[in-house]
Write a protein that holds these residues in place. Structure first.
Motif, short mmCIF file in Angstrom:
data_model
loop_
_atom_site.label_atom_id
_atom_site.label_comp_id
_atom_site.label_asym_id
_atom_site.label_seq_id
_atom_site.Cartn_x
_atom_site.Cartn_y
_atom_site.Cartn_z
N VAL A 14 20.81 5.82 -15.16
CA VAL A 14 19.71 6.50 -15.85
C VAL A 14 20.17 7.86 -16.35
CG1 VAL A 14 17.42 7.53 -15.53
CG2 VAL A 14 17.93 5.28 -14.56
N GLY A 15 20.98 8.55 -15.54
CA GLY A 15 21.53 9.83 -15.97
C GLY A 15 22.45 9.72 -17.16
N CYS A 16 23.08 8.53 -17.33
CA CYS A 16 23.90 8.30 -18.53
C CYS A 16 23.04 7.96 -19.74
CB CYS A 16 24.89 7.16 -18.28
SG CYS A 16 26.14 7.50 -17.03
N ILE A 17 22.03 7.14 -19.50
CA ILE A 17 21.26 6.59 -20.60
C ILE A 17 20.44 7.65 -21.31
CG2 ILE A 17 19.34 5.04 -21.14
CD1 ILE A 17 20.43 3.20 -18.91
N ILE A 18 19.79 8.52 -20.55
CA ILE A 18 18.86 9.49 -21.17
C ILE A 18 19.58 10.42 -22.14
CG2 ILE A 18 17.32 11.42 -20.69
CD1 ILE A 18 16.44 9.95 -18.17
N PRO A 19 20.63 11.14 -21.74
CA PRO A 19 21.29 12.02 -22.73
C PRO A 19 21.95 11.26 -23.86
CG PRO A 19 22.54 11.98 -20.67
CD PRO A 19 21.25 11.28 -20.41
N ARG A 20 22.50 10.08 -23.57
CA ARG A 20 23.12 9.30 -24.65
C ARG A 20 22.07 8.81 -25.65
NH1 ARG A 20 27.34 4.96 -22.51
NH2 ARG A 20 27.36 4.54 -24.75
N SER A 21 20.88 8.48 -25.15
CA SER A 21 19.81 8.05 -26.06
C SER A 21 19.38 9.19 -26.96
CB SER A 21 18.62 7.54 -25.24
OG SER A 21 18.98 6.43 -24.45
N LEU A 33 23.61 1.10 -25.48
CA LEU A 33 22.52 1.68 -24.70
C LEU A 33 21.61 0.59 -24.14
CD1 LEU A 33 21.58 4.73 -26.96
CD2 LEU A 33 22.59 4.82 -24.68
N ILE A 34 21.31 -0.42 -24.96
CA ILE A 34 20.46 -1.51 -24.48
C ILE A 34 21.14 -2.24 -23.32
CG2 ILE A 34 19.45 -3.74 -25.12
CD1 ILE A 34 19.01 -2.63 -27.91
N PHE A 35 22.47 -2.39 -23.40
CA PHE A 35 23.21 -3.02 -22.32
C PHE A 35 23.01 -2.27 -21.00
CE2 PHE A 35 27.23 -2.91 -19.88
CZ PHE A 35 27.27 -4.22 -19.46
N HIS A 36 23.13 -0.96 -21.04
CA HIS A 36 22.96 -0.17 -19.80
C HIS A 36 21.51 -0.17 -19.34
CE1 HIS A 36 26.93 1.33 -21.10
NE2 HIS A 36 27.11 1.58 -19.82
N ILE A 37 20.57 -0.15 -20.28
CA ILE A 37 19.16 -0.23 -19.89
C ILE A 37 18.88 -1.58 -19.23
CG2 ILE A 37 16.80 -0.31 -20.79
CD1 ILE A 37 17.68 1.68 -22.95
N ALA A 38 19.48 -2.65 -19.77
CA ALA A 38 19.28 -3.98 -19.19
C ALA A 38 19.86 -4.07 -17.78
CB ALA A 38 19.91 -5.04 -20.09
N ILE A 87 19.22 -10.24 -22.15
CA ILE A 87 19.33 -9.05 -23.00
C ILE A 87 20.64 -8.32 -22.73
CG2 ILE A 87 18.33 -6.78 -23.48
CD1 ILE A 87 15.59 -8.00 -22.99
N MET A 88 21.03 -8.26 -21.47
CA MET A 88 22.27 -7.58 -21.11
C MET A 88 23.47 -8.27 -21.76
SD MET A 88 23.83 -6.91 -17.30
CE MET A 88 24.23 -8.64 -17.09
N LEU A 89 23.52 -9.60 -21.68
CA LEU A 89 24.64 -10.32 -22.27
C LEU A 89 24.62 -10.23 -23.80
CD1 LEU A 89 24.68 -13.53 -20.04
CD2 LEU A 89 26.26 -11.61 -19.96
N GLY A 90 23.43 -10.36 -24.39
CA GLY A 90 23.34 -10.26 -25.85
C GLY A 90 23.76 -8.90 -26.37
N SER A 91 23.32 -7.84 -25.71
CA SER A 91 23.70 -6.49 -26.15
C SER A 91 25.18 -6.22 -25.90
CB SER A 91 22.84 -5.45 -25.43
OG SER A 91 22.97 -5.58 -24.02
#
Length: 538
Positions: free
Chosen positions: A71-78, A155-160, A457-461
């Motif tokens: 989550v700490g990676c996803i938020i600033p990268r988003s 980003l979607i991959f990490h969110i998934a 979703i994880m595999l597709g992204s």
């Protein structure tokens, strides 16, 4: 991201003991046997919760930290991705010929037509136009960028991944799973068949042989349904390997349970083909055999019991188990004396008997289907622990009762179906035969579908983040002095890998500069040479 990678590596290492050591959540008896066999080192493993890896606090702490790190990676990268997406493509460098991909030329068309052709080639790109005043080289230029969705897919991959962890954890909090053994009464006829219930109702946790659930499940939210097992059939290959297990059942859900069972819906249950009903899943996991014995006491009274025995040989189903009999109350009015004359049997069962050893008295099984059943049993008399109030294993007798002499062995005998043995006090024990039982598992996890969605979703992204290429292209146009032609400069730059980018750049450049495809030119030359060759032969 480095922290997340380190935690992911630690999580993989922490899962190794869960794969190598037996786990209580899967088979507690294997854990107890491992501890008894390996002594002190196994006790240390137990203190470290290596037999409960995936339920341990330290394993939970690792994946919680991993989730927080992600989550700490996803938020600033988003946030950075959103800002970059809103930023128009940067201006063209002053010297385009220094880029890895570059070309230039003069097109015999007016400036407006070349400009329109450039825009047409870049219609699927994010494009920004710069006039001469804003361009670094003082000419009209187009800046285009493509493959911006690569970072979005990343980003979607990490969110998934985070969604997968959350849905799995949520599912383990509210799931339930129970086992139920049902004797099908579908095997060889017995002298005195014992009626066994072939119906199971998912209305109470007490109806299960074993049951486990998440910490947020209080046992009152079971999905009400019932099923009746009509039969069980196993298909075997000639070498004895099981090919398929099948059980025909009828089931009803909710208020339909009260209706006539003849009106219930039918379903053929097979391995890997569960019954899905109202969010629950009924699996056919396996099977085994339940021998039946009749004990005729000296006063003529009989007691008949059937009990499932545990398959110790998964191929030919040589099974082990135990069964206990309480004598009739009238024989021993004194409770203590009655307790000292209980009968207990323990031994082996073979669905297709094969006798080995020096005297052909060693029982083994030659085939998993019941063709010639037999048992090899030890018969005990004494206190079998039936009225102690303590739970006992259905697979074996309490060894402490044997070691202390409370249970004493009075006979060891091999019996085929229908054969009997008479003890020293006149008690007769008859092996009537056996029936086959099926093991059903009832499971419910309301988050299972969301785990699947997250995984897809994880595999597709992931595929998108690997296949999409981030690249940029710049086109600088200068009208010639005569106004009838246009000087074109082009440059391309791959932001990630260059696989396939050169061909795409060349295709755009050929269209704008109106150059011929070298492959087509080569084919035309080969055709011309072939014509000349045929003419010369003619």
């Amino acid at each position: 991201m480095r922290t997340a990678l380190v935690l992911l590596f630690i999580l993989a290492l922490a899962a190794i003991p869960g794969a190598l050591l037996p786990q209580r959540s899967l088979n507690e008896s294997n854990v107890n046997e491992y501890i008894a066999t390996n002594g002190r080192i196994a006790e240390i493993y137990d203190q470290l919760m290596l037999f409960d890896v995936f339920e341990s606090p330290w394993f939970a702490a690792i994946y919680v930290l991993l989730m927080i790190s992600l989550v700490g990676c996803i938020i600033p990268r988003s946030i950075d991705h959103w800002r970059a997406f809103r930023t128009p493509p940067t201006r063209a460098p002053k010297y385009l010929h220094r880029l890895p991909l570059n070309t230039s030329g003069v097109v015999d068309k007016p400036f407006d037509e070349v400009q329109a052709a450039s825009r047409r080639n870049l219609r699927k790109w994010r494009v920004n136009e710069y006039d001469a005043a804003d361009d670094r080289a003082g000419a009209f230029s187009l800046s285009a960028e493509r493959g911006f969705s690569r970072e979005l897919a990343n980003l979607i991959f990490h969110i998934a991944i985070v969604a997968l962890l959350i849905t799995m954890a949520a599912g383990r909090m509210v799931y339930y799973e129970g086992q139920r053994i049902v004797v099908t009464n579908s095997q060889a006829p017995m002298a005195v068949p014992v009626e066994q219930s072939t119906e199971f109702c998912n209305t109470s946790t007490s109806n299960f042989d074993s049951f486990r659930a998440g910490p947020l499940f209080d046992g009152t939210g079971l999905t009400p349904f019932c099923f009746i097992t009509h039969n069980f059939h196993a298909d075997y290959l000639p070498n004895g390997q099981a090919e398929m297990f099948t059980s025909d059942i009828s089931y009803a859900v909710g208020e339909d349970i009260l209706s006539d069972p003849e009106t219930w819906e039918d379903y053929q249950l097979q391995v890997n083909h569960p019954l899905r009903v109202a969010g629950d899943r009924v699996y056919l996991q396996g099977h085994g055999f339940a021998p039946q014995f009749t004990v005729t006491f000296p006063n003529g009274e009989e007691r008949t019991q059937m009990m499932q025995w545990e398959p110790t040989d998964p191929t030919f189903f040589l099974s082990s188990g135990a069964i206990r009999f309480d004598p009739p109350a009238g024989m021993y009015p004194d409770l203590y004396e009655r307790r000292q004359n209980q009968i207990a049997l323990q031994g082996l069962f073979a669905p297709t008997a094969q006798w080995d050893g020096e005297n052909n008295e060693l029982l083994t099984s030659a085939f998993p289907e019941m063709r010639d059943p037999a048992v090899a049993i030890d018969i005990y008399r004494g206190d079998a622990g039936l009225d102690t109030g303590r739970a006992q294993s259905i697979w074996e007798l309490d060894s402490s009762l044997v070691h202390t002499g409370q249970l004493q062995r009075v006979e060891r005998v091999n019996l085929e179906q229908g054969e009997s043995v008479t003890l020293d006090d006149g008690t007769e024990i008859t092996f009537d035969g056996a029936a086959e039982f099926a093991n059903f598992q009832i499971s419910r996890d309301p988050f299972q579908i969301w785990v699947l969605v997250s995984a897809v979703i994880m595999l597709g992204s992931l595929v998108g983040s690997l296949m999409i290429r981030r690249r940029r292209i710049w086109i600088r146009l200068r009208p010639a002095d005569d106004g009838k032609s246009t000087h074109v400069e082009m440059g391309g730059l791959a932001r990630t890998d260059r696989a396939g980018w050169g061909a795409e750049f060349d295709e755009i450049a050929r269209d704008i500069l109106e150059l011929e495809d070298p492959d087509e030119v080569e084919e035309d030359s080969l055709v011309d040479e072939d014509i000349i060759h045929h003419q010369s032969k003619g």
